[in-house]
Write a protein that holds these residues in place. Structure first.
Motif, mmCIF file in Angstrom:
data_model
loop_
_atom_site.group_PDB
_atom_site.id
_atom_site.type_symbol
_atom_site.label_atom_id
_atom_site.label_comp_id
_atom_site.label_asym_id
_atom_site.label_seq_id
_atom_site.Cartn_x
_atom_site.Cartn_y
_atom_site.Cartn_z
ATOM 1 N N GLN A 276 28.535 115.184 18.910
ATOM 2 C CA GLN A 276 29.489 114.539 18.014
ATOM 3 C C GLN A 276 29.546 113.048 18.360
ATOM 4 N N GLU B 269 25.613 117.957 10.933
ATOM 5 C CA GLU B 269 26.626 118.231 11.948
ATOM 6 C C GLU B 269 26.496 119.630 12.537
ATOM 7 N N SER C 216 28.902 109.545 11.845
ATOM 8 C CA SER C 216 29.018 110.970 11.559
ATOM 9 C C SER C 216 27.647 111.547 11.253
ATOM 10 N N ARG C 217 27.366 112.723 11.764
ATOM 11 C CA ARG C 217 26.076 113.363 11.516
ATOM 12 C C ARG C 217 25.982 113.940 10.110
#
Length: 351
Positions: free
Chosen positions: A90, A100, A95-96
């Motif tokens: 994370q 994510e 932000s992935r």
């Protein structure tokens, strides 16, 4: 005589009766004390149990929260012993997004200079889901002590290390290459603890023919000074013409310390395998890879789909050692009859 004996018996009985009474009272007193001791012991134990349960309760309450953090995404069907090596980073800086919930494995390539690690890394980076970030500890400030090393490792494995190896696809394995002489051996105890704690996979990449490695080391040092390719130093090339230019240099090897040099390199390799033995690792040899280039085992080790991996790098020293060493006769005589005699052979692959 009978009257006398009877009176004596009465006197004896009268003398003994007080002792019997005192014994009965002592027994009763002991029973009372025993009762109070048992009652007090039960009370103390109950207090201790309450204190112990109070200390444990916060840890027990926190466990589900930790599990929820790690299990935001559906964990893939992997064996229990592999769960330590599956991560969901994370990053703090971005932000992935859709990636994510894509699991990531952490790895490191432990190697030595001129052992094929540059070529090997380009092969890994040709995989759409692998990101290997180069020789990051070549910068001294990043390896001054273990604190700086740990901060650097955290950046890499938190996916916050920016390099040309970054992928648009969801990365499934992230790592870098680490030369053993860049503090990896000096802080090996702390590094092993870090690797085992964070579930880092270790790839050892060594060269079997240490004489050919020495040729490459000396030739690379010469080019760093002379810059044979139009005033530019290149450790790796992408054309046969550039490779031919660099291969023209034939180093003179100091035979006085040649055996000592080879033994020293061997010891470093052996020590590294011993130091990092407790990690999950795989051992690769450059000669075997360059002959069959079967990298399926490595990809399975990293938990990524098996793909055909390619590299644009061109091998520089392809001729036999006799054509690459200026004082070949001296080197041949020095190694003949020793445990390193097989290094004199032309073939890269040693059977």
């Amino acid at each position: 005589m009978q009257l006398g004996s009877c009176s004596q018996r009465r006197l004896i009985q009268e003398d003994v009766s007080p002792f019997k009474a005192s014994k009965r009272s002592l027994f009763a007193l002991r029973m009372v004390l025993l009762f109070f001791a048992m009652t007090f012991g039960v009370y103390i134990c109950s207090i201790c149990l309450k204190q112990i349960s109070t200390r444990i309760t916060p840890q027990y309450v926190l466990l589900p929260k930790l599990e929820m953090t790690e299990r935001n995404c559906k964990i893939p069907d992997v064996p229990t012993e592999d769960l330590l090596y599956v991560h969901y980073p994370q990053p703090k800086t971005y932000s992935r997004g859709e990636c994510e919930c894509s699991p990531v494995r952490f790895f490191v390539i432990l190697s030595m200079q001129r052992s094929g690690s540059g070529w090997f890394e380009t092969l890994l980076n040709s995989h759409p889901n692998v990101s290997s970030n180069g020789e990051i500890f070549s910068v001294k400030e990043r390896r001054e002590n273990f604190s700086t090393i740990e901060r650097t490792l955290d950046r890499v494995y938190n996916l916050e290390w920016v390099s040309s190896a970054a992928k648009n696809d969801c990365v499934a394995a992230v790592g870098f290459k680490w030369m053993l002489n860049q503090a990896a051996m000096e802080y090996h105890r702390e590094i092993v603890k870090y690797f085992n704690r964070r579930g880092v996979l270790v790839i050892f990449l060594f060269r079997q023919n240490l004489l050919r490695r020495l040729i490459s080391v000396l030739a690379n040092a010469y080019d760093r000074e002379k810059k044979l390719l139009n005033g530019t130093h290149k450790s790796h090339v992408h054309s046969e013409k550039e490779a031919e230019v660099l291969a023209m240099y034939r180093p003179v090897i100091n035979t006085a310390n040649l055996l000592t040099n080879l033994k020293s390199v061997e010891k470093v390799m052996e020590d590294s395998l011993r130091f990092f033995n407790s990690t999950r690792h795989i051992l690769l040899y450059y000669e075997k890879l360059i002959n069959n280039q079967d990298l399926s085992a490595v990809q399975k080790f990293l938990g990524v789909p098996v793909r055909e991996l390619k590299s644009r790098q061109v091998k520089i020293h392809t001729r036999p050692p006799s054509a690459q060493i200026d004082n070949w006769g001296d080197v041949h005589r020095t190694l003949r009859g020793t445990e390193y005699e097989h290094f004199l052979e032309h073939a890269d692959h040693i059977t």
